[in-house]
Design an enzyme around this catalytic site. Structure first.
Site, PDB file in Angstrom:
ATOM      1  N   GLY A   1       0.789  -1.122  -0.045  1.00  0.00           N
ATOM      2  CA  GLY A   1       0.023  -0.008  -0.141  1.00  0.00           C
ATOM      3  C   GLY A   1       0.702   1.205  -0.004  1.00  0.00           C
TER       4      GLY A   1
ATOM      5  N   GLY B   1      -0.453   4.609  -1.151  1.00  0.00           N
ATOM      6  CA  GLY B   1      -1.602   5.200  -0.527  1.00  0.00           C
ATOM      7  C   GLY B   1      -0.869   6.533   0.346  1.00  0.00           C
TER       8      GLY B   1
ATOM      9  N   ASP C   1       0.059  -7.626  -5.712  1.00  0.00           N
ATOM     10  CA  ASP C   1      -1.313  -7.488  -5.232  1.00  0.00           C
ATOM     11  C   ASP C   1      -1.531  -8.454  -4.020  1.00  0.00           C
ATOM     12  OD1 ASP C   1      -4.188  -6.373  -6.868  1.00  0.00           O
ATOM     13  OD2 ASP C   1      -4.379  -7.784  -5.136  1.00  0.00           O
ATOM     14  N   LEU C   2      -2.383  -8.055  -3.061  1.00  0.00           N
ATOM     15  CA  LEU C   2      -2.692  -8.779  -1.888  1.00  0.00           C
ATOM     16  C   LEU C   2      -3.507  -9.926  -2.189  1.00  0.00           C
ATOM     17  CD1 LEU C   2      -2.918  -6.927   1.471  1.00  0.00           C
ATOM     18  CD2 LEU C   2      -1.128  -7.413   0.434  1.00  0.00           C
TER      19      LEU C   2
ATOM     20  N   SER D   1      -9.850   0.528   1.423  1.00  0.00           N
ATOM     21  CA  SER D   1      -9.931   1.132   2.534  1.00  0.00           C
ATOM     22  C   SER D   1     -11.313   1.946   2.674  1.00  0.00           C
ATOM     23  CB  SER D   1      -8.737   2.073   2.783  1.00  0.00           C
ATOM     24  OG  SER D   1      -8.711   3.127   1.768  1.00  0.00           O
TER      25      SER D   1
ATOM     26  N   THR E   1      -7.974  -0.975  12.509  1.00  0.00           N
ATOM     27  CA  THR E   1      -8.718   0.289  12.515  1.00  0.00           C
ATOM     28  C   THR E   1      -9.685   0.568  13.534  1.00  0.00           C
ATOM     29  OG1 THR E   1     -10.466   1.232  11.114  1.00  0.00           O
ATOM     30  CG2 THR E   1     -10.105  -0.989  10.670  1.00  0.00           C
TER      31      THR E   1
ATOM     32  N   GLU F   1     -12.739   1.096  12.971  1.00  0.00           N
ATOM     33  CA  GLU F   1     -13.956   0.484  12.275  1.00  0.00           C
ATOM     34  C   GLU F   1     -14.298  -0.834  12.928  1.00  0.00           C
ATOM     35  OE1 GLU F   1     -16.206   1.807  10.034  1.00  0.00           O
ATOM     36  OE2 GLU F   1     -15.339   3.608  10.391  1.00  0.00           O
TER      37      GLU F   1
ATOM     38  N   TYR G   1     -16.090  -3.778   5.074  1.00  0.00           N
ATOM     39  CA  TYR G   1     -14.687  -3.409   5.552  1.00  0.00           C
ATOM     40  C   TYR G   1     -14.309  -3.704   6.921  1.00  0.00           C
ATOM     41  CZ  TYR G   1     -10.943  -0.029   6.784  1.00  0.00           C
ATOM     42  OH  TYR G   1      -9.720   0.605   7.352  1.00  0.00           O
TER      43      TYR G   1
ATOM     44  N   LYS H   1     -11.336  -6.393   8.169  1.00  0.00           N
ATOM     45  CA  LYS H   1     -10.450  -6.100   9.055  1.00  0.00           C
ATOM     46  C   LYS H   1     -10.234  -6.558  10.356  1.00  0.00           C
ATOM     47  CE  LYS H   1      -7.976  -2.603   6.893  1.00  0.00           C
ATOM     48  NZ  LYS H   1      -6.419  -2.631   6.772  1.00  0.00           N
TER      49      LYS H   1
ATOM     50  N   ARG I   1      -5.029  12.851   1.653  1.00  0.00           N
ATOM     51  CA  ARG I   1      -5.993  11.801   1.969  1.00  0.00           C
ATOM     52  C   ARG I   1      -6.495  11.430   0.382  1.00  0.00           C
ATOM     53  NH1 ARG I   1      -8.378   7.610   4.695  1.00  0.00           N
ATOM     54  NH2 ARG I   1      -9.847   8.392   6.191  1.00  0.00           N
TER      55      ARG I   1
HETATM   56  P1  NDP Z   1      -5.431   4.215   0.959  1.00  0.00           P
HETATM   57  O1  NDP Z   1      -6.714   4.081   0.352  1.00  0.00           O
HETATM   58  O2  NDP Z   1      -4.798   5.769   0.758  1.00  0.00           O
HETATM   59  O3  NDP Z   1      -4.177   3.531   0.404  1.00  0.00           O
HETATM   60  C1  NDP Z   1      -4.452   2.067   0.292  1.00  0.00           C
HETATM   61  C2  NDP Z   1      -3.241   1.553  -0.420  1.00  0.00           C
HETATM   62  O4  NDP Z   1      -3.508  -0.133  -0.667  1.00  0.00           O
HETATM   63  C3  NDP Z   1      -3.048   1.924  -1.997  1.00  0.00           C
HETATM   64  O5  NDP Z   1      -1.774   2.041  -2.098  1.00  0.00           O
HETATM   65  C4  NDP Z   1      -3.627   0.815  -2.746  1.00  0.00           C
HETATM   66  O6  NDP Z   1      -3.226   0.887  -4.005  1.00  0.00           O
HETATM   67  C5  NDP Z   1      -3.238  -0.281  -2.026  1.00  0.00           C
HETATM   68  N1  NDP Z   1      -4.076  -1.510  -2.366  1.00  0.00           N
HETATM   69  C6  NDP Z   1      -5.499  -1.563  -2.380  1.00  0.00           C
HETATM   70  N2  NDP Z   1      -6.128  -2.835  -2.592  1.00  0.00           N
HETATM   71  C7  NDP Z   1      -4.860  -3.688  -2.979  1.00  0.00           C
HETATM   72  C8  NDP Z   1      -4.575  -4.825  -3.330  1.00  0.00           C
HETATM   73  N3  NDP Z   1      -5.657  -5.721  -3.606  1.00  0.00           N
HETATM   74  N4  NDP Z   1      -3.358  -5.271  -3.404  1.00  0.00           N
HETATM   75  C9  NDP Z   1      -2.114  -4.516  -3.209  1.00  0.00           C
HETATM   76  N5  NDP Z   1      -2.437  -2.946  -3.045  1.00  0.00           N
HETATM   77  C10 NDP Z   1      -3.570  -2.514  -2.648  1.00  0.00           C
HETATM   78  O7  NDP Z   1      -5.323   4.171   2.646  1.00  0.00           O
HETATM   79  P2  NDP Z   1      -4.637   4.765   3.765  1.00  0.00           P
HETATM   80  O8  NDP Z   1      -3.122   5.014   3.424  1.00  0.00           O
HETATM   81  O9  NDP Z   1      -5.480   5.794   4.258  1.00  0.00           O
HETATM   82  O10 NDP Z   1      -4.499   3.542   4.856  1.00  0.00           O
HETATM   83  C11 NDP Z   1      -3.612   2.523   4.909  1.00  0.00           C
HETATM   84  C12 NDP Z   1      -4.258   1.518   5.507  1.00  0.00           C
HETATM   85  O11 NDP Z   1      -4.512   1.913   6.933  1.00  0.00           O
HETATM   86  C13 NDP Z   1      -5.401   0.830   5.072  1.00  0.00           C
HETATM   87  O12 NDP Z   1      -5.273  -0.937   5.281  1.00  0.00           O
HETATM   88  C14 NDP Z   1      -6.567   1.406   5.593  1.00  0.00           C
HETATM   89  O13 NDP Z   1      -7.348   0.420   5.771  1.00  0.00           O
HETATM   90  C15 NDP Z   1      -5.804   1.638   7.068  1.00  0.00           C
HETATM   91  N6  NDP Z   1      -6.530   2.359   7.965  1.00  0.00           N
HETATM   92  C16 NDP Z   1      -6.599   3.859   7.669  1.00  0.00           C
HETATM   93  C17 NDP Z   1      -7.147   4.789   8.525  1.00  0.00           C
HETATM   94  C18 NDP Z   1      -7.256   6.155   7.711  1.00  0.00           C
HETATM   95  O14 NDP Z   1      -7.846   6.790   8.559  1.00  0.00           O
HETATM   96  N7  NDP Z   1      -6.429   6.689   6.717  1.00  0.00           N
HETATM   97  C19 NDP Z   1      -7.777   4.423   9.685  1.00  0.00           C
HETATM   98  C20 NDP Z   1      -7.446   3.038  10.132  1.00  0.00           C
HETATM   99  C21 NDP Z   1      -6.945   2.189   9.266  1.00  0.00           C
HETATM  100  P3  NDP Z   1      -3.893   1.944  -5.078  1.00  0.00           P
HETATM  101  O15 NDP Z   1      -3.004   3.326  -4.971  1.00  0.00           O
HETATM  102  O16 NDP Z   1      -3.111   1.311  -6.546  1.00  0.00           O
HETATM  103  O17 NDP Z   1      -5.117   2.103  -5.167  1.00  0.00           O
HETATM  104  P1  GDP Z   2     -14.778   6.284   7.551  1.00  0.00           P
HETATM  105  O1  GDP Z   2     -14.867   6.780   9.041  1.00  0.00           O
HETATM  106  O2  GDP Z   2     -13.513   5.387   7.542  1.00  0.00           O
HETATM  107  O3  GDP Z   2     -16.123   5.993   6.841  1.00  0.00           O
HETATM  108  O4  GDP Z   2     -14.308   7.398   6.693  1.00  0.00           O
HETATM  109  P2  GDP Z   2     -15.186   8.623   5.797  1.00  0.00           P
HETATM  110  O5  GDP Z   2     -14.324   9.847   5.778  1.00  0.00           O
HETATM  111  O6  GDP Z   2     -15.587   7.841   4.471  1.00  0.00           O
HETATM  112  O7  GDP Z   2     -16.588   8.778   6.948  1.00  0.00           O
HETATM  113  C1  GDP Z   2     -16.447   9.356   7.959  1.00  0.00           C
HETATM  114  C2  GDP Z   2     -18.220   9.876   8.387  1.00  0.00           C
HETATM  115  O8  GDP Z   2     -18.306  10.720   7.538  1.00  0.00           O
HETATM  116  C3  GDP Z   2     -18.976   8.564   8.094  1.00  0.00           C
HETATM  117  O9  GDP Z   2     -19.722   8.533   9.195  1.00  0.00           O
HETATM  118  C4  GDP Z   2     -19.836   8.875   6.846  1.00  0.00           C
HETATM  119  O10 GDP Z   2     -21.009   8.257   6.950  1.00  0.00           O
HETATM  120  C5  GDP Z   2     -19.918  10.456   7.125  1.00  0.00           C
HETATM  121  N1  GDP Z   2     -19.988  11.130   5.796  1.00  0.00           N
HETATM  122  C6  GDP Z   2     -21.129  12.059   5.472  1.00  0.00           C
HETATM  123  N2  GDP Z   2     -21.129  12.373   4.145  1.00  0.00           N
HETATM  124  C7  GDP Z   2     -20.162  11.849   3.603  1.00  0.00           C
HETATM  125  C8  GDP Z   2     -19.605  11.661   2.350  1.00  0.00           C
HETATM  126  O11 GDP Z   2     -20.201  12.364   1.445  1.00  0.00           O
HETATM  127  N3  GDP Z   2     -18.574  10.991   2.026  1.00  0.00           N
HETATM  128  C9  GDP Z   2     -17.901  10.206   3.157  1.00  0.00           C
HETATM  129  N4  GDP Z   2     -16.884   9.546   2.632  1.00  0.00           N
HETATM  130  N5  GDP Z   2     -18.451  10.132   4.238  1.00  0.00           N
HETATM  131  C10 GDP Z   2     -19.355  10.816   4.600  1.00  0.00           C
END
Ligand code: NDP
Ligand code: GDP
Length: 380
Positions: free
Chosen positions: A9, A12, A64-65, A90, A133, A135, A157, A161, A192
């Site tokens: 990842g 990301g 890929d995972l 994610s 997470t 979640e 999700y 997780k 983000r």
């Molecule tokens: P992002 O969605 O920004 O990044 C996810 C990464 O995973 C990307 O590099 C994506 O690749 C890659 N990916 C997705 N599917 C696959 C797959 N099948 N095989 C290989 N790579 C894959 O997430 P974040 O950086 O925000 O989060 C990082 C991790 O932390 C995730 O596991 C997320 O669930 C977890 N997390 C995040 C939180 C947050 O608030 N950000 C909170 C708690 C946990 P590509 O760029 O090609 O899409």
């Molecule tokens: P999450 O906590 O991982 O689901 O992160 P998100 O940023 O996707 O959503 C955070 C909260 O914002 C959740 O409770 C959603 O229901 C709320 N939310 C309200 N409006 C929106 C929207 O338009 N997009 C997303 N992504 N979330 C929304």
């Protein structure tokens, strides 16, 4: 001796911040990226050096995972001291649309990483960080949420997780592996993903300020989240793998904020105050007043908005089949054992995100004015 890390990842949000941190600490960093039809390395391009240059310590591998053969090969070739498993589908809302894929990538994908290390006989060499997470907590059982709070996930999700969480703990207990869960609460930044609510809001503030979008449509405005900055949170990931023994940790700020208040803060950054009116599906936010000096100092032009303009409306298509109403974490264990505390306040983060998005949309507007097709669309 310099260490080697493997980051899944890496393309990301967290992967980019973590890769930067590890490179600064002298690590050689291997990252797994997915093959895509367009370039998908924007977030790490600034870290990447051509492999013919000197001191190249960032290497990318296709993978890929969902493909264990390729994970085993990459772990064998790179022989990492530390693996950070950040790859995942994610997005909570999207997981309702792609539940089977989410289970495969986020749940079984974690098992594939653990098994690769075990099959290759590297259980005593390689430390593993699993991106768990908040979640997992889902339906509120206890406030604030800590390591001992029962889990009750509310989405495919969260359920995927939870498998990742338990299989990591199980491999630690079964095979003596240094495998840890970081239970991270929401963390954001200017990079983000654009469809998470914070970035969706800060992008809309920028686009509306520059006259490139009229209105922002959101879902549930009542949800509350504990938001930190991704830069602080990747530091916690690294600390989790540097301890005398493996363990699981909550990483959070301890403060929770309603979506509605995040909107107020983001519009406030450009000097626009909001008035929320109506309820549920009929709720809207209108411009209450504008601090013109503040607007001009950030946006570099006269306000295109006026009091009374409706800038936010609710669209139920963004509601989720099941919602997580309230997240707020207690990171006392991380503070005591890891010496970790968040450095960036929510105010600072909102300001950084809005200002960064204003710059992106200013660039797009300039391109547009000069007749170029705008890549950074205001529509999503
Ligand atoms: P992002 O969605 O920004 O990044 C996810 C990464 O995973 C990307 O590099 C994506 O690749 C890659 N990916 C997705 N599917 C696959 C797959 N099948 N095989 C290989 N790579 C894959 O997430 P974040 O950086 O925000 O989060 C990082 C991790 O932390 C995730 O596991 C997320 O669930 C977890 N997390 C995040 C939180 C947050 O608030 N950000 C909170 C708690 C946990 P590509 O760029 O090609 O899409
Ligand atoms: P999450 O906590 O991982 O689901 O992160 P998100 O940023 O996707 O959503 C955070 C909260 O914002 C959740 O409770 C959603 O229901 C709320 N939310 C309200 N409006 C929106 C929207 O338009 N997009 C997303 N992504 N979330 C929304």
């Amino acid at each position: 001796m310099a260490k080697t890390a493997l980051v899944t990842g890496i393309t990301g949000q967290d992967g980019a911040y973590l890769a930067e941190l590890l490179l600064q600490k002298g690590y050689t960093v291997h990252g797994i990226k997915r093959r895509a039809s367009l370039f998908n390395t924007d977030r790490i391009d600034h870290l990447y050096k051509d492999r013919h240059e000197k001191d190249v310590r960032l290497h990318l591998h296709y993978g890929d995972l969902t493909d264990s053969t390729n994970l085993i090969r990459i772990v064998q070739e790179t022989q990492p001291d530390e693996i950070y498993n950040l790859a995942a589908m994610s997005h909570v809302k999207v997981s309702f649309e792609t539940p089977e894929y989410t289970a495969n990538a986020d749940g079984i994908g974690t098992l594939r990483i653990l098994e690769a290390v075990r099959l290759l006989g590297m259980t005593q060499k390689t430390r593993i960080y699993q991106a768990s997470t908040s979640e997992l907590y889902g339906l509120v059982q206890e406030i604030p949420q800590k390591e001992t709070t029962p889990f009750y996930p509310r989405s495919p999700y969260g359920v995927a997780k939870i498998y990742g969480f338990w299989i990591t703990k199980n491999y630690r207990e079964s095979y003596g592996m240094y495998a840890c869960n970081g239970i991270l609460f929401n963390h954001e930044s200017p990079i983000r993903g654009e469809t998470f609510v914070t970035r969706k809001i800060t992008r809309a503030v920028a686009a509306i300020a520059l006259g490139m979008q009229k209105k922002l449509y959101l879902g549930n405005l009542n949800a509350k989240r504990d938001w930190g900055h991704a830069r602080d949170y990747v530091d916690a990931m690294w600390r989790i793998l540097q301890q005398p023994g493996p363990d699981d940790y909550v990483i959070a700020t301890g403060k929770t904020t309603e979506i509605r208040d995040f909107c107020r803060m983001a519009f406030g950054e450009i000097g626009v105050s909001l008035d929320f009116r109506g309820a549920e599906e009929k709720e809207v936010a209108v411009v209450a007043s504008i601090d013109e000096a503040r607007f001009e100092s950030i946006v570099k032009s006269k306000p295109s908005l006026k009091a009374g303009d409706e800038v936010i409306a609710v669209d139920p298509q963004y509601y989720r089949p099941a919602e997580v109403d309230l997240l707020v974490g207690d990171a006392t264990k991380a503070k005591e054992k890891l010496g970790w505390t968040p450095q960036c306040t929510l105010d600072q983060m909102v300001s950084e995100m809005v200002q960064s998005d204003v710059k992106l949309f200013q660039r797009d507007r300039l391109l547009h004015v000069h007749g170029h097709k705008v890549l950074e669309s205001a529509e999503w």
